[in-house]
Design an enzyme around this catalytic site. Structure first.
Site, mmCIF file in Angstrom:
data_model
loop_
_atom_site.group_PDB
_atom_site.id
_atom_site.type_symbol
_atom_site.label_atom_id
_atom_site.label_comp_id
_atom_site.label_asym_id
_atom_site.label_seq_id
_atom_site.Cartn_x
_atom_site.Cartn_y
_atom_site.Cartn_z
ATOM 1 N N ALA A 18 -15.919 17.926 9.788
ATOM 2 C CA ALA A 18 -17.194 17.286 9.585
ATOM 3 C C ALA A 18 -18.473 17.402 8.186
ATOM 4 C CB ALA A 18 -17.666 18.087 10.973
ATOM 5 N N HIS A 19 -19.585 17.148 8.620
ATOM 6 C CA HIS A 19 -20.551 17.046 7.708
ATOM 7 C C HIS A 19 -21.093 18.422 7.309
ATOM 8 C CE1 HIS A 19 -23.706 18.424 11.360
ATOM 9 N NE2 HIS A 19 -22.573 16.939 11.827
ATOM 10 N N ASN A 20 -21.469 18.461 5.690
ATOM 11 C CA ASN A 20 -21.998 19.784 5.108
ATOM 12 C C ASN A 20 -20.983 21.030 5.133
ATOM 13 O OD1 ASN A 20 -24.334 18.422 6.369
ATOM 14 N ND2 ASN A 20 -25.470 19.449 4.690
#
Length: 178
Positions: free
Chosen positions: A115-117
């Site tokens: 997922a993001h980051n």
């Protein structure tokens, strides 16, 4: 796409899609069906297997006052360092802001969701069907078994081994030997 930088020795197989502003380092192979979204950076000597997606939008939503879901813009990018291998049908989301980073020497199996980051450390190995939620940090030299699920903002300390089908709760810190 426009303004891409493709280094010497890069192999891009049929039906791969490279968006604007992508950078791909020397001797990297991009297999068929791969999509690399805008402004992503792929290092040298990487392999991205069939139908993987690098830099798609992260899963970011907020509820409005009238209880509708509002999409939060995902404006970051993905950086994949050198000597990384990414298995087929893996998705690595762009950061909501900043970057999602896969560090040098990491090996990611088929059907993994990052997922993001998220930050994946050096020489980390991740087996198939693992899902890693946003803003999780996996430090160097970890081994993540198949079908592991990680909640958001978790931290996996260097050298930790997580067995197959384990769950890591959101915000938890997992240490080697515990």
């Amino acid at each position: 796409g426009s303004y891409c930088r493709i280094a010497a020795g890069v192999r891009i197989m049929p039906n791969a899609t490279i968006y604007d502003g992508v950078s791909i380092g020397e001797n990297t192979t991009i297999h068929s069906g791969v999509s690399i979204r805008e402004n992503c950076e792929i290092g040298c000597n990487c392999t991205i297997h069939n139908n993987s997606t690098i830099g798609c939008d992260g899963f970011g939503y907020a509820k409005t006052a009238d209880k509708k879901w509002l999409k939060i813009p995902q404006t970051g990018r993905v950086v994949i360092e050198n000597d990384v291998e990414i298995g087929a049908n893996t998705a690595i989301d762009c950061a909501s802001v900043g970057e999602t980073r896969i560090m040098s020497g990491a090996k990611i199996d088929n059907l993994v969701q990052i997922a993001h980051n998220v930050e994946i450390g050096k020489r980390v190995v991740i087996a198939a069907q693992t899902g890693i939620s946003g803003s999780t940090v996996i430090e160097d030299d970890c081994v993540i078994g198949g079908q592991v699920g990680m909640g958001d903002h978790a931290t996996v300390k260097a050298g930790t081994v997580i067995g197959s089908q384990a769950g890591v709760l959101p915000g938890k810190i997992v240490r080697k030997g515990v």
